[in-house]
Write an enzyme that holds these catalytic residues in place. Structure first.
Site, PDB file in Angstrom:
ATOM      1  CG  ASP A 175      -2.286  -0.910   1.103  1.00  8.48           C
ATOM      2  OD1 ASP A 175      -2.151  -1.759   0.216  1.00  8.48           O
ATOM      3  OD2 ASP A 175      -3.264  -0.461   1.995  1.00  8.48           O
ATOM      4  CG  HIS A 186       2.018   0.099   4.725  1.00 11.96           C
ATOM      5  ND1 HIS A 186       1.464  -0.775   5.267  1.00 11.96           N
ATOM      6  CD2 HIS A 186       0.828   1.005   4.220  1.00 11.96           C
ATOM      7  CE1 HIS A 186       0.119  -0.417   5.462  1.00 11.96           C
ATOM      8  NE2 HIS A 186      -0.157   0.587   5.057  1.00 11.96           N
TER       9      HIS A 186
END
Ligand code: ZN
Length: 477
Positions: free
Chosen positions: A287, A431
């Site tokens: 992400d 992430h």
């Protein structure tokens, strides 16, 4: 009613003003009392407060139109204060004040406070208050006429809010918490459920949303304050239900918070946080990218292992790192939409999903693909956002395994959290970026990624993309 008229007659305002009473089918001799006290009486046959307000507006001749509920009492300097405000604030088209409720029920007190804060915050940010309290509102007549007055599609509730939104487009509407009227709390007494569910939720919130989306008024009519005695009498369990109120309120807030915060909650619409399967397949997702140099490092590792992953990118970051976004697609990974700028407020305020469209367009222009998958920032969702996503044919994807790595805990912690919780069909969240911060440090995640892949490989897992896992198309069209 006589109290209201008396207070209007006793104003210290030296200029000329007319008092118009709209008789909306009252049976208590209101018109007679009003006439005796020197007011102009206008009859309005349509039931519903918006009709009455519109009738009043249409018969008003003054430059400033001031409205007031019949069960309010206004201070002596009310009109002079309002007049002075408009004299000294030429750019203002409206002015809204506050209300003090006589004998306010306990349950309504926190709501009053919240209303006040919302008005103040809304005024600071949007240049108009959020709501008009107890009808305490004044506006320039020509501005009111220019926007077409009250929208009669909201005969009972929401008409004032709708007016605020339209009027605010023509100029500032000030909020003065010191412009206070005292009003009866008759409208709230023993009407908690009606107030919360019928007035606030159905007629105001849903009614406005419905009207905005379809252009039509919502069905059903709200009981008038005057019918209140009738409501209490026809609902004998009302007093008993009052004891259940705090419990139900807590449950309701709890349910809403659960739907909003929990990544796996489907309270507001269909989403995927994993898939049910006995096969040992999992999807790695990254992400908040692209974010260099880390996204490229992730891509290098994935290339080394010949693994395809899914990248939920932030539109703004794609515009900043276009080459990385192109590389993600070129190497066979999937691009998903993760909003335009990762705003926490977006799911609440962006009712029309302008943000989503902006991000989609940017990704398509740069990377040449139109994502089918959307991941809400922080996994936060609202009913209206989920509805828009469905309308746009998007598949909403969250996750069921995460290491909370935006905070970059030590590599060993990231590895443990991921490996321990991974089961067949899992969607793993990592992430490569952090919201829209350029160069946000992801080194702990990068350092441990090979170990995560190695360990899960050894446990017999294979890595697929989210569209492969869910058996959906990766892109639209
Ligand atoms: Zn994110």
């Amino acid at each position: 009613m006589p109290g209201c008229l008396q207070s209007l007659r006793d104003q210290d305002y030296p200029g000329e003003y007319e008092v118009i009473v709209v008789d909306n089918g009252s049976t208590d001799g209101t018109a007679e009392v009003a006439r005796r006290l020197g007011a102009i009486v206008v009859h309005c046959l349509e039931k519903g407060v918006a009709f009455a307000r519109q009738a009043g507006l249409e018969s008003a001749r003054g430059e400033i139109v001031v409205q007031c509920d019949a069960d309010s009492v206004v201070p002596r300097n009310w009109l002079s204060k309002i007049a002075r405000h408009f004299e000294t604030h030429a750019e203002d088209v409206g002015l809204s004040g506050d209300a003090k409720y006589r004998g306010e029920p306990l349950w309504h007190r926190p709501l009053s406070l919240i209303n006040r804060w919302l008005n103040q915050i809304s005024y600071w940010c949007l240049r108009h208050p959020m709501s008009i309290l107890a009808g305490n509102f004044a506006a320039r007549r020509e501005a009111l006429i220019a926007v077409g007055g009250y929208d009669l599609a909201f005969p009972q509730c929401g008409d004032e809010f709708d007016l605020l939104l339209r009027l605010a487009k023509t100029g500032r509407i000030s909020y003065d918490p010191h412009l206070m009227v005292e009003t009866s709390s008759r409208r709230f007494r023993r009407r908690f459920w009606q107030f919360l569910l019928a007035d606030t939720f159905y007629h105001t919130a849903l009614g406005l949303l419905f009207h905005r989306l379809t252009g039509k008024p919502i069905k059903g009519s709200r009981r008038d304050v005057r019918d209140e005695a009738l409501v209490v009498r026809t609902w004998p369990w009302a007093s008993r239900l009052r004891f259940a109120t705090p419990v139900v309120l807590v449950l309701l807030v709890g349910a809403l918070a659960y739907g909003f915060f929990m990544p796996s909650a489907e309270a507001f619409g269909k989403l995927y946080f994993a898939t049910k399967t006995h096969e040992k397949v999992v999807a790695l997702t990254f992400d908040d990218g692209p974010n260099e140099p880390y996204t490229s490092q992730v891509l290098d590792i994935l290339q080394q292992y010949d693994i395809k992953a899914t990248f939920f990118v932030v539109g703004k970051n794609v515009a900043y790192y276009p080459e990385t976004a192109k590389r993600i697609v070129a190497e066979g990974h999937v691009l998903g939409n993760h909003s335009w700028d990762h705003s926490a407020l977006q799911p609440i305020v962006d009712v029309r999903e302008v943000d989503l469209a902006k991000s989609q367009a940017t990704i398509e222009k740069i990377a040449g693909v139109r994502p089918h998958l959307f991941r809400p920032p922080f996994g936060h969702k609202t009913p209206w956002q989920m509805e828009q996503l469905e309308k746009h044919g998007m598949v909403v994807v969250t996750w069921n395994v995460s290491a909370n790595d935006p905070k970059q805990p030590p590599s060993s912690v990231i590895a443990e959290r991921i490996i321990k919780h991974t089961k067949p069909g899992a969607i793993i969240l990592l992430h490569d970026g952090n919201e829209t911060i350029h160069g946000a440090d992801r080194s702990n995640t990068i350092a441990v990624l090979p170990q995560i892949i190695d360990t899960l490989n050894k446990e017999g897992y294979t890595f697929v993309t989210v569209p492969e896992l869910l058996k959906v198309d990766p892109y639209l069209r």
